[in-house]
Design a protein around this motif. Structure first.
Motif, PDB file in Angstrom:
ATOM      1  N   LEU A   1       0.899  -1.117  -0.071  1.00 57.57           N
ATOM      2  CA  LEU A   1      -0.123   0.007  -0.182  1.00 57.57           C
ATOM      3  C   LEU A   1       0.923   1.170   0.011  1.00 57.57           C
ATOM      4  CD1 LEU A   1      -2.874  -1.209   2.593  1.00 57.57           C
ATOM      5  CD2 LEU A   1      -2.990  -0.901   0.152  1.00 57.57           C
ATOM      6  N   TYR A   2       2.027   1.089   0.649  1.00 56.18           N
ATOM      7  CA  TYR A   2       3.009   2.292   0.752  1.00 56.18           C
ATOM      8  C   TYR A   2       3.557   2.531  -0.637  1.00 56.18           C
ATOM      9  CZ  TYR A   2       6.996   5.248   1.401  1.00 56.18           C
ATOM     10  OH  TYR A   2       8.021   6.436   1.659  1.00 56.18           O
ATOM     11  N   ALA A   3       3.674   1.483  -1.503  1.00 55.56           N
ATOM     12  CA  ALA A   3       4.266   1.524  -2.653  1.00 55.56           C
ATOM     13  C   ALA A   3       3.312   2.366  -3.606  1.00 55.56           C
ATOM     14  CB  ALA A   3       4.780   0.362  -3.137  1.00 55.56           C
ATOM     15  N   LEU A   4       1.960   1.992  -3.474  1.00 57.55           N
ATOM     16  CA  LEU A   4       0.836   2.657  -4.265  1.00 57.55           C
ATOM     17  C   LEU A   4       0.842   3.881  -4.246  1.00 57.55           C
ATOM     18  CD1 LEU A   4      -1.669   1.906  -5.773  1.00 57.55           C
ATOM     19  CD2 LEU A   4      -2.941   1.690  -3.606  1.00 57.55           C
ATOM     20  N   VAL A   5       1.093   4.668  -2.980  1.00 58.27           N
ATOM     21  CA  VAL A   5       0.554   5.767  -2.619  1.00 58.27           C
ATOM     22  C   VAL A   5       1.900   6.759  -2.893  1.00 58.27           C
ATOM     23  CG1 VAL A   5      -1.036   5.543  -1.131  1.00 58.27           C
ATOM     24  CG2 VAL A   5       1.010   5.614  -0.172  1.00 58.27           C
ATOM     25  N   SER A   6       3.226   5.992  -2.751  1.00 52.99           N
ATOM     26  CA  SER A   6       4.360   6.828  -2.831  1.00 52.99           C
ATOM     27  C   SER A   6       4.994   6.588  -4.164  1.00 52.99           C
ATOM     28  CB  SER A   6       5.268   6.280  -1.705  1.00 52.99           C
ATOM     29  OG  SER A   6       5.664   5.146  -1.878  1.00 52.99           O
TER      30      SER A   6
ATOM     31  N   ALA B   1     -10.536   5.675   0.489  1.00 54.45           N
ATOM     32  CA  ALA B   1      -9.141   6.569   0.745  1.00 54.45           C
ATOM     33  C   ALA B   1      -8.886   7.289  -0.608  1.00 54.45           C
ATOM     34  CB  ALA B   1      -7.890   5.807   1.208  1.00 54.45           C
ATOM     35  N   LEU B   2      -9.233   6.322  -1.832  1.00 51.83           N
ATOM     36  CA  LEU B   2      -9.052   7.008  -3.210  1.00 51.83           C
ATOM     37  C   LEU B   2      -9.826   8.242  -3.271  1.00 51.83           C
ATOM     38  CD1 LEU B   2      -8.760   3.719  -5.304  1.00 51.83           C
ATOM     39  CD2 LEU B   2      -7.052   5.601  -4.975  1.00 51.83           C
ATOM     40  N   VAL B   3     -10.981   8.201  -2.846  1.00 47.30           N
ATOM     41  CA  VAL B   3     -12.061   9.276  -2.979  1.00 47.30           C
ATOM     42  C   VAL B   3     -11.977  10.464  -2.154  1.00 47.30           C
ATOM     43  CG1 VAL B   3     -14.529  10.000  -2.775  1.00 47.30           C
ATOM     44  CG2 VAL B   3     -13.880   7.757  -3.686  1.00 47.30           C
TER      45      VAL B   3
ATOM     46  N   LEU C   1      -2.980   5.243   3.664  1.00 49.53           N
ATOM     47  CA  LEU C   1      -4.025   5.810   2.606  1.00 49.53           C
ATOM     48  C   LEU C   1      -4.274   7.217   2.614  1.00 49.53           C
ATOM     49  CD1 LEU C   1      -6.078   2.672   1.636  1.00 49.53           C
ATOM     50  CD2 LEU C   1      -3.864   3.522   0.645  1.00 49.53           C
ATOM     51  N   VAL C   2      -4.175   7.757   3.719  1.00 45.54           N
ATOM     52  CA  VAL C   2      -4.794   9.268   4.040  1.00 45.54           C
ATOM     53  C   VAL C   2      -3.696   9.938   4.558  1.00 45.54           C
ATOM     54  CG1 VAL C   2      -6.442  10.435   5.286  1.00 45.54           C
ATOM     55  CG2 VAL C   2      -7.156   8.446   4.242  1.00 45.54           C
ATOM     56  N   ILE C   3      -2.950   9.488   5.478  1.00 46.85           N
ATOM     57  CA  ILE C   3      -1.954  10.531   6.171  1.00 46.85           C
ATOM     58  C   ILE C   3      -0.556  10.514   5.397  1.00 46.85           C
ATOM     59  CG2 ILE C   3      -0.663  11.097   8.431  1.00 46.85           C
ATOM     60  CD1 ILE C   3      -3.816  11.168   8.472  1.00 46.85           C
ATOM     61  N   VAL C   4      -0.200   9.610   4.901  1.00 50.29           N
ATOM     62  CA  VAL C   4       1.354   9.380   4.267  1.00 50.29           C
ATOM     63  C   VAL C   4       1.044  10.134   3.043  1.00 50.29           C
ATOM     64  CG1 VAL C   4       2.868   7.720   3.204  1.00 50.29           C
ATOM     65  CG2 VAL C   4       1.760   6.965   5.316  1.00 50.29           C
ATOM     66  N   PRO C   5       0.333  10.458   2.130  1.00 49.64           N
ATOM     67  CA  PRO C   5       0.103  11.084   1.122  1.00 49.64           C
ATOM     68  C   PRO C   5       0.426  12.553   1.299  1.00 49.64           C
ATOM     69  CG  PRO C   5      -1.364   9.539   0.570  1.00 49.64           C
ATOM     70  CD  PRO C   5      -1.098   9.285   2.001  1.00 49.64           C
ATOM     71  N   VAL C   6       0.008  12.880   2.592  1.00 46.24           N
ATOM     72  CA  VAL C   6       0.244  14.245   2.889  1.00 46.24           C
ATOM     73  C   VAL C   6       1.624  14.601   3.422  1.00 46.24           C
ATOM     74  CG1 VAL C   6      -0.540  15.861   4.672  1.00 46.24           C
ATOM     75  CG2 VAL C   6      -2.223  14.461   3.908  1.00 46.24           C
ATOM     76  N   LEU C   7       2.179  13.615   3.900  1.00 46.79           N
ATOM     77  CA  LEU C   7       3.708  13.811   4.499  1.00 46.79           C
ATOM     78  C   LEU C   7       4.648  13.486   3.309  1.00 46.79           C
ATOM     79  CD1 LEU C   7       3.441  11.684   7.970  1.00 46.79           C
ATOM     80  CD2 LEU C   7       3.419  13.912   7.716  1.00 46.79           C
TER      81      LEU C   7
END
Length: 430
Positions: A160-165, A287-289, A339-345
């Motif tokens: 999931l981290y790989a997906l968002v980063s 999370a995507l939405v 899915l929500v916090i990591v994309p912000v950081l």
């Protein structure tokens, strides 16, 4: 109140009322779209685009299925006998076996909850039989050892981290190996000290002449991480194809080699995997939405600019992120944080030159520690039900493990090479 504040308030209220967090995020996002006058179809568009364009997501149900096949057969019994032969002869040996089997099972499950629900039940029974260990200690140990599962590859949180980063899943998997072993080592060290102080029992030693036979019986199961990582780093398969190969290998070993799984077991494994996948899928969908809402509000760039104005050093940012993630882990489910916090950081981490593989492993370790952190650690509630012990007693036994795991996390944060040594060894240039 701004539309974004309304959306966040709606998510919090709906979650407190018992609505699953994935559904709550979709509902809060729809409220945002309605207030802002955005076409409601945007929610479906974001959901479908995110789900359909990420081939990597298919790895999640396949890793879950591989773990279910392993659980359904006799593989776990063979692994436990192998672990007992290696570390069971020492004082507190059965407790050491609990950690050792979690390290090995980590290479199959990718999920802390799967580890606790599968082998955890068996270890709880073995440790408390005949009053060998207090039920609260056994439950606490099972909970904390289960967090190793999603750090050593394969790892659903790292996927999931790989997906968002947009980070290499192969190098993330490599980066998790030494931190996972480090967590296991500090737990086993604490067990050794506690065993002497509390006079835990010594198990009957497995004769050395039996060790080759026990190892041979467990060998096919022990080969699974070797095959998985070999497929990934040889370039023969993509991560998703490697996950499919892992599931096929688990089925072949259980059904053809060990002959310990039947059609009914296969059906139950498929159904259990489907239910777990659906629950994770709903979180991802929500999370995507909601991430569209976060992006539309320009929150990641705004936060990144604000943090850069403070001229934080990379180390200061990492320490602040650790504190934030540990606190959030006490209250939020790990997938939601990823899915929500990591994309912000992530924008700030990139701007400060923090390696994405190092940051990803540190994030996942934080989230896993959150699973056993009071007051709302999910693994605490699971083991409280499995072991039928009061939460107060469980928390008291967990706290010493929590401190040594935070110490291990500090080492990973301060010494990036703990995470990056294996990726660098195999050609990572980050």
């Amino acid at each position: 109140m701004t539309p974004f504040a309304l959306a966040v308030l709606a998510i919090v209220v709906l979650s407190l009322l018992g609505l699953p967090i994935g559904h709550a995020m979709i509902a809060g996002s729809l409220l945002y779209f309605w207030v802002k006058g955005v076409d409601m179809g945007t929610a479906a568009e974001q959901l479908l685009n995110g789900m359909n364009t990420s081939y990597l997501l298919l790895a999640i149900p396949l890793f879950i299925l591989a773990a279910e096949f392993m659980n359904s057969g006799s593989i776990m019994d063979r692994l436990l006998r192998f672990c007992n032969a290696i570390v069971g002869r020492y004082r507190g040996g059965l407790a050491q076996v609990n950690v050792a089997q979690s390290i090995i099972f980590a290479s199959m499950s990718g999920s802390a909850l799967a580890d606790a629900a599968g082998s955890g039940k068996l270890m709880q029974s073995l440790m408390t039989r005949d009053g060998k260990y207090p039920a609260s200690f056994a439950a606490a140990l099972t909970a904390v050892s289960s967090v190793i599962g999603p750090i050593i590859p394969p790892s659903i949180p790292l996927v999931l981290y790989a997906l968002v980063s947009d980070t290499s899943i192969g190098y993330l998997f490599l980066g998790g190996v030494i931190p996972g072993l480090l967590l296991g080592a500090v737990q086993m060290g604490l067990i050794a000290a506690t065993a002497k102080r509390r006079n835990f029992p010594v198990e009957a030693a497995v004769p050395l002449r039996d060790l080759p036979r026990v190892t041979w019986e467990a060998f096919p199961a022990l080969m699974m991480p070797v095959i998985l990582l070999g497929l990934l780093y040889s370039g023969v398969t993509t991560p998703t194809e490697a996950a499919a190969a892992a599931a096929a290998y688990a089925l072949i070993v259980s059904a053809a080699l060990y002959r310990s799984i039947g059609w009914g077991d296969i059906y139950r494994s498929l159904m259990t995997s489907a239910r777990i996948t659906i629950s994770i899928g709903m979180l991802i969908a929500g999370a995507l939405v909601f991430n569209y809402v976060i992006t539309a509000e320009n929150i990641p760039k705004t936060l990144s600019a604000a943090l850069q104005a403070y001229q934080l050093s990379p180390l200061t940012f990492l320490l602040a992120a650790n504190v934030l993630l540990l606190i959030l882990g006490c209250f939020l489910e790990g997938t939601t944080i990823l899915l929500v916090i990591v994309p912000v950081l992530m924008p700030t981490a990139r701007a400060l030159g923090i390696d994405p593989v190092h940051f990803g492993v540190v994030v996942v370790v934080n989230i896993m520690i959150g699973l056993v952190t009071p007051p709302y650690g999910l693994l605490l509630f699971m083991m409280m039900k499995i072991a039928e012990v009061p939460l107060r007693d469980l928390v008291r036994e967990v706290l010493p493990f929590l401190w040594v795991m935070i110490g291990a996390l500090a080492i990973m944060t301060l010494v990036p090479e703990v995470v990056l040594f294996l990726p660098h060894l195999l050609g990572y240039k980050g």
